[in-house]
Design an enzyme around this catalytic site. Sequence first.
Site, PDB file in Angstrom:
ATOM      1  N   SER A 216       8.715  33.300 -26.270  1.00  0.00           N
ATOM      2  CA  SER A 216       9.373  33.718 -25.030  1.00  0.00           C
ATOM      3  C   SER A 216      10.224  34.967 -25.242  1.00  0.00           C
ATOM      4  O   SER A 216      10.687  35.251 -26.338  1.00  0.00           O
ATOM      5  CB  SER A 216      10.277  32.598 -24.500  1.00  0.00           C
TER       6      SER A 216
HETATM    7  N1  SAH Z   1       9.651  27.806 -27.146  1.00  0.00           N
HETATM    8  C1  SAH Z   1       8.525  28.615 -27.528  1.00  0.00           C
HETATM    9  C2  SAH Z   1       7.764  29.090 -26.305  1.00  0.00           C
HETATM   10  C3  SAH Z   1       6.320  28.959 -26.509  1.00  0.00           C
HETATM   11  S1  SAH Z   1       5.331  29.200 -25.060  1.00  0.00           S
HETATM   12  C4  SAH Z   1       8.962  29.792 -28.367  1.00  0.00           C
HETATM   13  O1  SAH Z   1      10.152  30.115 -28.374  1.00  0.00           O
HETATM   14  O2  SAH Z   1       8.129  30.367 -29.065  1.00  0.00           O
HETATM   15  C5  SAH Z   1       5.154  27.564 -24.434  1.00  0.00           C
HETATM   16  C6  SAH Z   1       4.666  26.520 -25.419  1.00  0.00           C
HETATM   17  O3  SAH Z   1       4.487  25.309 -24.696  1.00  0.00           O
HETATM   18  C7  SAH Z   1       3.322  26.818 -26.077  1.00  0.00           C
HETATM   19  O4  SAH Z   1       3.464  26.731 -27.463  1.00  0.00           O
HETATM   20  C8  SAH Z   1       2.403  25.740 -25.526  1.00  0.00           C
HETATM   21  O5  SAH Z   1       1.392  25.358 -26.420  1.00  0.00           O
HETATM   22  C9  SAH Z   1       3.377  24.626 -25.233  1.00  0.00           C
HETATM   23  N2  SAH Z   1       2.916  23.656 -24.244  1.00  0.00           N
HETATM   24  C10 SAH Z   1       2.168  23.872 -23.142  1.00  0.00           C
HETATM   25  N3  SAH Z   1       1.954  22.732 -22.474  1.00  0.00           N
HETATM   26  C11 SAH Z   1       2.573  21.744 -23.166  1.00  0.00           C
HETATM   27  C12 SAH Z   1       2.714  20.335 -22.988  1.00  0.00           C
HETATM   28  N4  SAH Z   1       2.127  19.700 -21.967  1.00  0.00           N
HETATM   29  N5  SAH Z   1       3.435  19.645 -23.899  1.00  0.00           N
HETATM   30  C13 SAH Z   1       4.028  20.260 -24.956  1.00  0.00           C
HETATM   31  N6  SAH Z   1       3.934  21.596 -25.174  1.00  0.00           N
HETATM   32  C14 SAH Z   1       3.206  22.330 -24.298  1.00  0.00           C
END
Ligand code: SAH
Length: 215
Positions: free
Chosen positions: A66
């Site tokens: 993010s």
């Molecule tokens: N907090 C992370 C943001 C990653 S983007 C960072 O700082 O890098 C969002 C993340 O949510 C992705 O890794 C994706 O695989 C995960 N995600 C999407 N749907 C999800 C779900 N149903 N349960 C858990 N994680 C999920």
Amino acid sequence: MILKDLPKHKGLRNQLVATIKAKGIKDEAVLDAIKKIPRHLFMDSSFIDFAYQDKPFPIAADQTISQPYTVAFQTELLKVKPNDKILEIGTGSGYQTAVLIELGAEVYSIERQKELFTLAKKFLPKVGYVPKKLAFGDGYLGMLDAAPFDGIIVTAGAPYVPKPLLSQLKIGGKLVIPVGEGAQVMTLFIRKGETKFEKHKLGDFRFVPMLKEKE
Ligand code: SAH
């Protein structure tokens, strides 16, 4: 991977902090966490030169780390106190996880992509950030065996607010969740009672979609 944090990286982080401060982030503890955490180590090496721009970036499994401003904005809303129990949905790169740990939280985090879960599990302790628990699973369900939480933060765009997340909050606990398909409205829920929630809408954001459980 060589885990190096050089003076040039620190300099770039100070600039990044100035940028997100100018965009409205005020919480000094959050700004300090961003000043400390080597974001470049959370990204693929090919993007290392971009690590301190205030932008999201691709990571493995078609996901993104993010944007720092967004991480700061969501974290600020949680008002984390040391020893708070926080659940994160979407571990991804582990960067947001590290910010929460830096603030003294006990962090539980769920990731639905096996590849990212495995990477984060290995990587976070290497850079000194040890979550209470990382789980490979479906964030729509929350983490019942560790509930209730002082705060829950969802880092993917949720098409709707999953009920288990609201019910796994302590009274007084906060859920920060971007809600919507395509674009999202950052939404803060504060649990006021068993069935009573205060709801605040806090502006438009754009996240990768929160995925449904694999069939
Ligand atoms: N907090 C992370 C943001 C990653 S983007 C960072 O700082 O890098 C969002 C993340 O949510 C992705 O890794 C994706 O695989 C995960 N995600 C999407 N749907 C999800 C779900 N149903 N349960 C858990 N994680 C999920």
